[in-house]
Structures are given as C-alpha cells and as structure tokens.
Scaffold this motif. Structure first.
Motif, PDB file in Angstrom:
ATOM      1  N   PHE A 101       0.827  -1.207   0.000  1.00  0.00           N
ATOM      2  CA  PHE A 101       0.000   0.000   0.000  1.00  0.00           C
ATOM      3  C   PHE A 101       0.863   1.260   0.000  1.00  0.00           C
ATOM      4  CE2 PHE A 101      -2.070   3.421   2.374  1.00  0.00           C
ATOM      5  CZ  PHE A 101      -3.223   3.607   1.627  1.00  0.00           C
ATOM      6  N   SER A 102       2.003   1.215   0.672  1.00  0.00           N
ATOM      7  CA  SER A 102       2.879   2.387   0.754  1.00  0.00           C
ATOM      8  C   SER A 102       3.440   2.783  -0.605  1.00  0.00           C
ATOM      9  CB  SER A 102       4.030   2.119   1.732  1.00  0.00           C
ATOM     10  OG  SER A 102       3.535   1.799   3.020  1.00  0.00           O
ATOM     11  N   LEU A 103       3.456   1.860  -1.568  1.00  0.00           N
ATOM     12  CA  LEU A 103       3.926   2.210  -2.911  1.00  0.00           C
ATOM     13  C   LEU A 103       3.072   3.298  -3.553  1.00  0.00           C
ATOM     14  CD1 LEU A 103       4.731  -1.343  -4.367  1.00  0.00           C
ATOM     15  CD2 LEU A 103       6.356   0.339  -3.487  1.00  0.00           C
ATOM     16  N   LEU A 104       1.812   3.413  -3.111  1.00  0.00           N
ATOM     17  CA  LEU A 104       0.936   4.437  -3.673  1.00  0.00           C
ATOM     18  C   LEU A 104       1.472   5.838  -3.395  1.00  0.00           C
ATOM     19  CD1 LEU A 104      -2.547   2.954  -2.695  1.00  0.00           C
ATOM     20  CD2 LEU A 104      -1.463   2.904  -4.952  1.00  0.00           C
ATOM     21  N   TYR A 105       2.204   6.002  -2.300  1.00  0.00           N
ATOM     22  CA  TYR A 105       2.734   7.323  -1.964  1.00  0.00           C
ATOM     23  C   TYR A 105       3.816   7.771  -2.950  1.00  0.00           C
ATOM     24  CZ  TYR A 105       0.347   6.915   2.544  1.00  0.00           C
ATOM     25  OH  TYR A 105      -0.613   6.788   3.519  1.00  0.00           O
ATOM     26  N   PHE A 106       4.388   6.824  -3.704  1.00  0.00           N
ATOM     27  CA  PHE A 106       5.432   7.175  -4.671  1.00  0.00           C
ATOM     28  C   PHE A 106       4.863   7.594  -6.025  1.00  0.00           C
ATOM     29  CE2 PHE A 106       7.635   4.633  -1.554  1.00  0.00           C
ATOM     30  CZ  PHE A 106       8.893   5.224  -1.471  1.00  0.00           C
ATOM     31  N   HIS A 107       3.553   7.467  -6.191  1.00  0.00           N
ATOM     32  CA  HIS A 107       2.960   7.815  -7.485  1.00  0.00           C
ATOM     33  C   HIS A 107       3.218   9.262  -7.895  1.00  0.00           C
ATOM     34  CE1 HIS A 107      -0.381   9.373  -9.991  1.00  0.00           C
ATOM     35  NE2 HIS A 107      -0.079   8.326 -10.721  1.00  0.00           N
ATOM     36  N   PRO A 108       3.054  10.266  -6.998  1.00  0.00           N
ATOM     37  CA  PRO A 108       3.337  11.649  -7.429  1.00  0.00           C
ATOM     38  C   PRO A 108       4.768  11.849  -7.910  1.00  0.00           C
ATOM     39  CG  PRO A 108       2.096  11.647  -5.377  1.00  0.00           C
ATOM     40  CD  PRO A 108       2.522  10.234  -5.629  1.00  0.00           C
ATOM     41  N   ILE A 109       5.735  11.162  -7.270  1.00  0.00           N
ATOM     42  CA  ILE A 109       7.131  11.287  -7.693  1.00  0.00           C
ATOM     43  C   ILE A 109       7.301  10.747  -9.106  1.00  0.00           C
ATOM     44  CG2 ILE A 109       9.497  10.533  -7.220  1.00  0.00           C
ATOM     45  CD1 ILE A 109       8.814  10.480  -4.276  1.00  0.00           C
ATOM     46  N   VAL A 110       6.770   9.556  -9.357  1.00  0.00           N
ATOM     47  CA  VAL A 110       6.873   8.952 -10.682  1.00  0.00           C
ATOM     48  C   VAL A 110       6.141   9.809 -11.710  1.00  0.00           C
ATOM     49  CG1 VAL A 110       6.340   6.912 -12.055  1.00  0.00           C
ATOM     50  CG2 VAL A 110       7.127   6.648  -9.702  1.00  0.00           C
ATOM     51  N   HIS A 111       4.980  10.307 -11.337  1.00  0.00           N
ATOM     52  CA  HIS A 111       4.204  11.146 -12.253  1.00  0.00           C
ATOM     53  C   HIS A 111       4.993  12.375 -12.685  1.00  0.00           C
ATOM     54  CE1 HIS A 111       0.892  13.694 -13.711  1.00  0.00           C
ATOM     55  NE2 HIS A 111       1.380  14.631 -12.924  1.00  0.00           N
ATOM     56  N   ASN A 112       5.544  13.104 -11.727  1.00  0.00           N
ATOM     57  CA  ASN A 112       6.267  14.334 -12.055  1.00  0.00           C
ATOM     58  C   ASN A 112       7.525  14.065 -12.872  1.00  0.00           C
ATOM     59  OD1 ASN A 112       4.849  16.674 -10.710  1.00  0.00           O
ATOM     60  ND2 ASN A 112       5.092  15.358  -8.933  1.00  0.00           N
ATOM     61  N   VAL A 113       8.287  13.050 -12.482  1.00  0.00           N
ATOM     62  CA  VAL A 113       9.519  12.733 -13.203  1.00  0.00           C
ATOM     63  C   VAL A 113       9.203  12.316 -14.632  1.00  0.00           C
ATOM     64  CG1 VAL A 113      11.453  11.127 -13.323  1.00  0.00           C
ATOM     65  CG2 VAL A 113      10.828  12.149 -11.137  1.00  0.00           C
ATOM     66  N   PHE A 114       8.160  11.513 -14.816  1.00  0.00           N
ATOM     67  CA  PHE A 114       7.832  11.019 -16.154  1.00  0.00           C
ATOM     68  C   PHE A 114       7.374  12.136 -17.069  1.00  0.00           C
ATOM     69  CE2 PHE A 114       8.600   6.730 -15.300  1.00  0.00           C
ATOM     70  CZ  PHE A 114       8.348   5.977 -16.438  1.00  0.00           C
ATOM     71  N   TRP A 115       6.420  12.947 -16.629  1.00  0.00           N
ATOM     72  CA  TRP A 115       5.863  13.899 -17.589  1.00  0.00           C
ATOM     73  C   TRP A 115       6.823  15.053 -17.849  1.00  0.00           C
ATOM     74  CZ3 TRP A 115       4.747  19.014 -17.298  1.00  0.00           C
ATOM     75  CH2 TRP A 115       4.570  19.600 -16.048  1.00  0.00           C
ATOM     76  N   ILE A 116       7.672  15.417 -16.886  1.00  0.00           N
ATOM     77  CA  ILE A 116       8.685  16.433 -17.165  1.00  0.00           C
ATOM     78  C   ILE A 116       9.746  15.868 -18.105  1.00  0.00           C
ATOM     79  CG2 ILE A 116      10.580  17.768 -16.153  1.00  0.00           C
ATOM     80  CD1 ILE A 116       8.886  18.231 -13.722  1.00  0.00           C
ATOM     81  N   GLY A 117      10.199  14.633 -17.828  1.00  0.00           N
ATOM     82  CA  GLY A 117      11.250  14.038 -18.649  1.00  0.00           C
ATOM     83  C   GLY A 117      10.798  13.661 -20.047  1.00  0.00           C
ATOM     84  N   LEU A 118       9.501  13.419 -20.222  1.00  0.00           N
ATOM     85  CA  LEU A 118       9.008  12.952 -21.516  1.00  0.00           C
ATOM     86  C   LEU A 118       8.374  14.049 -22.364  1.00  0.00           C
ATOM     87  CD1 LEU A 118       7.446   9.553 -20.402  1.00  0.00           C
ATOM     88  CD2 LEU A 118       9.660   9.949 -21.467  1.00  0.00           C
ATOM     89  N   THR A 119       8.321  15.263 -21.840  1.00  0.00           N
ATOM     90  CA  THR A 119       7.815  16.382 -22.630  1.00  0.00           C
ATOM     91  C   THR A 119       8.981  17.031 -23.361  1.00  0.00           C
ATOM     92  OG1 THR A 119       6.076  16.755 -20.998  1.00  0.00           O
ATOM     93  CG2 THR A 119       6.508  18.526 -22.566  1.00  0.00           C
ATOM     94  N   PRO A 120       8.997  17.023 -24.704  1.00  0.00           N
ATOM     95  CA  PRO A 120      10.168  17.505 -25.444  1.00  0.00           C
ATOM     96  C   PRO A 120      10.598  18.925 -25.067  1.00  0.00           C
ATOM     97  CG  PRO A 120       8.657  16.355 -26.911  1.00  0.00           C
ATOM     98  CD  PRO A 120       7.958  16.477 -25.598  1.00  0.00           C
ATOM     99  N   ALA A 121       9.648  19.853 -24.911  1.00  0.00           N
ATOM    100  CA  ALA A 121      10.007  21.240 -24.595  1.00  0.00           C
ATOM    101  C   ALA A 121      10.731  21.329 -23.261  1.00  0.00           C
ATOM    102  CB  ALA A 121       8.746  22.104 -24.573  1.00  0.00           C
TER     103      ALA A 121
END
Length: 220
Positions: free
Chosen positions: A170-190
């Motif tokens: 269940f504690s893995l759910l707390y890491f979702h915001p970290i993964v979300h932010n890293v992914f969409w910043i890193g995967l947006t070309p601009a």
C-alpha cells in the motif's frame, strides 16, 4: 486472519510515518518544479494542455496533503479496516468525512489520468513506435494498479498475504506523485530541451571559472 496477526508496534509506526514524510517532502519539491515548468516554460502551442495539467497538479497536491498530513492512515489489510492519526483525527473530524474526502480525491485523479491517456498523450510524448508511446503513458499507472491488485488478492483470499506485506505494498501508492512528475517532465520535449540547456549553461560556467595558470618568466 486473526486480530493478533495485525499489529504495528509504536517504533514501527514511527519509522513508517518518517519514511512517508520524507516521500511527502520529495513529492512537494517535484510538484513545485512541475508548476514552474508549466507556468514559465510551456510553449504557446501547448497552452490548452498547460491548463489541463495545472488542474491535475493541484489535485495531486491536494491529495498528497490530505493523505500524508491530514489523514495519515494505517491500513489494516487484509482486514477491511483502517485507522487514522493525522490532523483531522486529532481535530475530531468524523472518519466518514476523512475517508470521503480521500475517496473523492482518488476518483478525481483517476478520472484526470484516464482523460489524459485518452485525449492528451499524443501532445505530451515524443513521436515513436506506438508500443513505446503507450508504455510512456501507462507506466505511471502501474504504480496504482499493482498495489490495488495485490491488496484485492489479500482481502479475497484469507491468510495468503501477511499484514506487513500489505502495508508495504500500500505504501507504494505514496510514490505515485514522484513517478508522475519525473515522467511527464522528462518525456515532454520542450521541458527536456530546457533542462538540457540549463545543464549545458551550468557546465560551461563551471569550466569558464576554472583557474588558469601561466608559466613563470625568468630573467637573465
């Protein structure tokens, strides 16, 4: 599953919330960085997407604050029970309201993520094979689906998964915001271009201020 099998000592509870607070601090830092990128560095052709992502970021920040400060739940899976230790609990807010706010937030973020996948993912990921584009969008969702599947299995099959294992999952759910932010910043070309540009400037400045030595001159 007997009641005696579900136990979390005060020391273990203190360690658990210490880790959760550390994750919360990292998440807030990344949220701030994401908001800066959205406001300052989003290209003009992505303004509609920026408004959408600003709403998504606000929802994520609200859920983080609610879960990790106001609620602070201890899930007692595989038993269908939970108790809270957060600010709302100390303030005497009924548990129905505490849980209702959390469920409402989870539903909003789930709907927002699904809408992003269905309507906006072509705008925020670079061109490439369809399988690779889909994996870029789906990967953060796996951090929600995997714990949900494990916990459902634990509740459905009595004695299959221990309480401690369910709490870790269940504690893995707390890491979702970290993964979300890293992914969409890193995967947006601009944003990738902006990050590479800033890193290049920092590297050039570092080498430009490095000391230069001249060879000594000797007189006859």
């Amino acid at each position: 599953m007997t009641v005696s099998a579900i136990f979390l000592s005060p020391d273990a509870q203190h360690l658990y919330f210490t880790v959760i607070r550390a994750v919360f601090i990292v998440s807030m830092v990344l949220h701030c960085i994401s908001l800066i990128f959205l406001v300052k560095f989003t290209p003009n052709n992505l303004q509609a997407w920026r408004r959408y992502m600003l709403v998504l970021q606000v929802i994520l920040i609200t859920i983080d604050v609610h879960m990790e400060l106001l609620l602070q739940p201890i899930m007692l899976f595989p038993a269908p029970a939970v108790y809270t230790t957060g600010l709302l609990c100390h303030a005497g807010v009924p548990f129905q309201i505490q849980g209702g706010i959390g469920i409402l937030g989870m539903g909003m973020i789930g709907a927002a993520i699904i809408a992003c996948v269905l309507h906006r993912h072509q705008s925020i990921v670079s061109a490439g094979p369809s399988r690779w584009r889909l994996s870029k969008v789906i990967t953060p969702l796996l951090l929600l689906d995997f714990p949900a599947t494990i916990i459902f299995t634990a509740c459905a099959v009595d004695g299959l998964i221990a309480f401690e294992s369910c709490l870790v999952v269940f504690s893995l759910l707390y890491f979702h915001p970290i993964v979300h932010n890293v992914f969409w910043i890193g995967l947006t070309p601009a944003y990738r271009i902006k990050i590479a540009s800033r890193l290049s400037c920092i590297t050039n400045r570092f080498y430009s201020v490095s000391p230069q030595y001249s060879s000594p001159r000797f007189r006859d």
